[in-house]
Enzyme design. Sequence first.
Site, PDB file in Angstrom:
ATOM      1  N   ILE A   1       0.815  -1.226   0.000  1.00 47.16           N
ATOM      2  CA  ILE A   1       0.000   0.000   0.000  1.00 47.16           C
ATOM      3  C   ILE A   1       0.846   1.273   0.000  1.00 47.16           C
ATOM      4  O   ILE A   1       0.312   2.369  -0.136  1.00 47.16           O
ATOM      5  CB  ILE A   1      -1.018   0.035   1.161  1.00 47.16           C
ATOM      6  CG1 ILE A   1      -0.312  -0.055   2.507  1.00 47.16           C
ATOM      7  CG2 ILE A   1      -2.069  -1.043   0.996  1.00 47.16           C
ATOM      8  CD1 ILE A   1      -1.215   0.326   3.677  1.00 47.16           C
TER       9      ILE A   1
ATOM     10  N   HIS B   1       8.516 -11.831   4.477  1.00 44.98           N
ATOM     11  CA  HIS B   1       7.891 -11.407   3.222  1.00 44.98           C
ATOM     12  C   HIS B   1       8.953 -10.979   2.222  1.00 44.98           C
ATOM     13  O   HIS B   1      10.046 -10.586   2.575  1.00 44.98           O
ATOM     14  CB  HIS B   1       6.879 -10.282   3.445  1.00 44.98           C
ATOM     15  CG  HIS B   1       7.415  -9.051   4.094  1.00 44.98           C
ATOM     16  ND1 HIS B   1       7.729  -8.987   5.445  1.00 44.98           N
ATOM     17  CD2 HIS B   1       7.698  -7.826   3.601  1.00 44.98           C
ATOM     18  CE1 HIS B   1       8.175  -7.781   5.730  1.00 44.98           C
ATOM     19  NE2 HIS B   1       8.165  -7.045   4.626  1.00 44.98           N
TER      20      HIS B   1
ATOM     21  N   HIS C   1       9.520  -8.533  -1.164  1.00 43.71           N
ATOM     22  CA  HIS C   1       9.048  -7.417  -1.978  1.00 43.71           C
ATOM     23  C   HIS C   1       9.405  -7.712  -3.431  1.00 43.71           C
ATOM     24  O   HIS C   1      10.558  -8.043  -3.734  1.00 43.71           O
ATOM     25  CB  HIS C   1       9.771  -6.112  -1.597  1.00 43.71           C
ATOM     26  CG  HIS C   1       9.422  -5.562  -0.260  1.00 43.71           C
ATOM     27  ND1 HIS C   1       8.460  -4.591  -0.095  1.00 43.71           N
ATOM     28  CD2 HIS C   1       9.913  -5.834   0.973  1.00 43.71           C
ATOM     29  CE1 HIS C   1       8.385  -4.280   1.191  1.00 43.71           C
ATOM     30  NE2 HIS C   1       9.260  -5.027   1.856  1.00 43.71           N
TER      31      HIS C   1
END
Length: 132
Positions: free
Chosen positions: A31, A94, A96
């Site tokens: 986001i 995570h 990217h």
Amino acid sequence: MEDTIFSKIIKGEIPCYKVAEDDHFFAFLDINPLAEGHTLVVPKKVTDYIFDIDDEELGAMIVFAKKVARAIKCNFPCQKVGMTVIGLEVPHAHIHLVPINDIYDIDFRREKLQLSKERFQDIAQKIAHSIE
């Protein structure tokens, strides 16, 4: 391990712009993107440090990310889709995935894009429909 913002996104408790999901992994748009198409890939099982994930699952996560990266590249012309793991901002491993044309395109100190809800939805839909 306790819930993270990412586990809440996976459970649907926090809205996101999902691009892909299988039994073990989830991919959604960042986001605060560096570029249109900037996507996060997370394991559904909460593990803080990516190198604490067992070898088989980590390999599967990279293969899942590869499918997402190909879909990103298909929709957002770029030289490559860069992949980075930082792991300090959220205690949930995570990856990217960021469309890049220059090494500095993946500098997280850069100003993030401000996109409308409609643009995020359009980007997520394009990537989702291009995953093979």
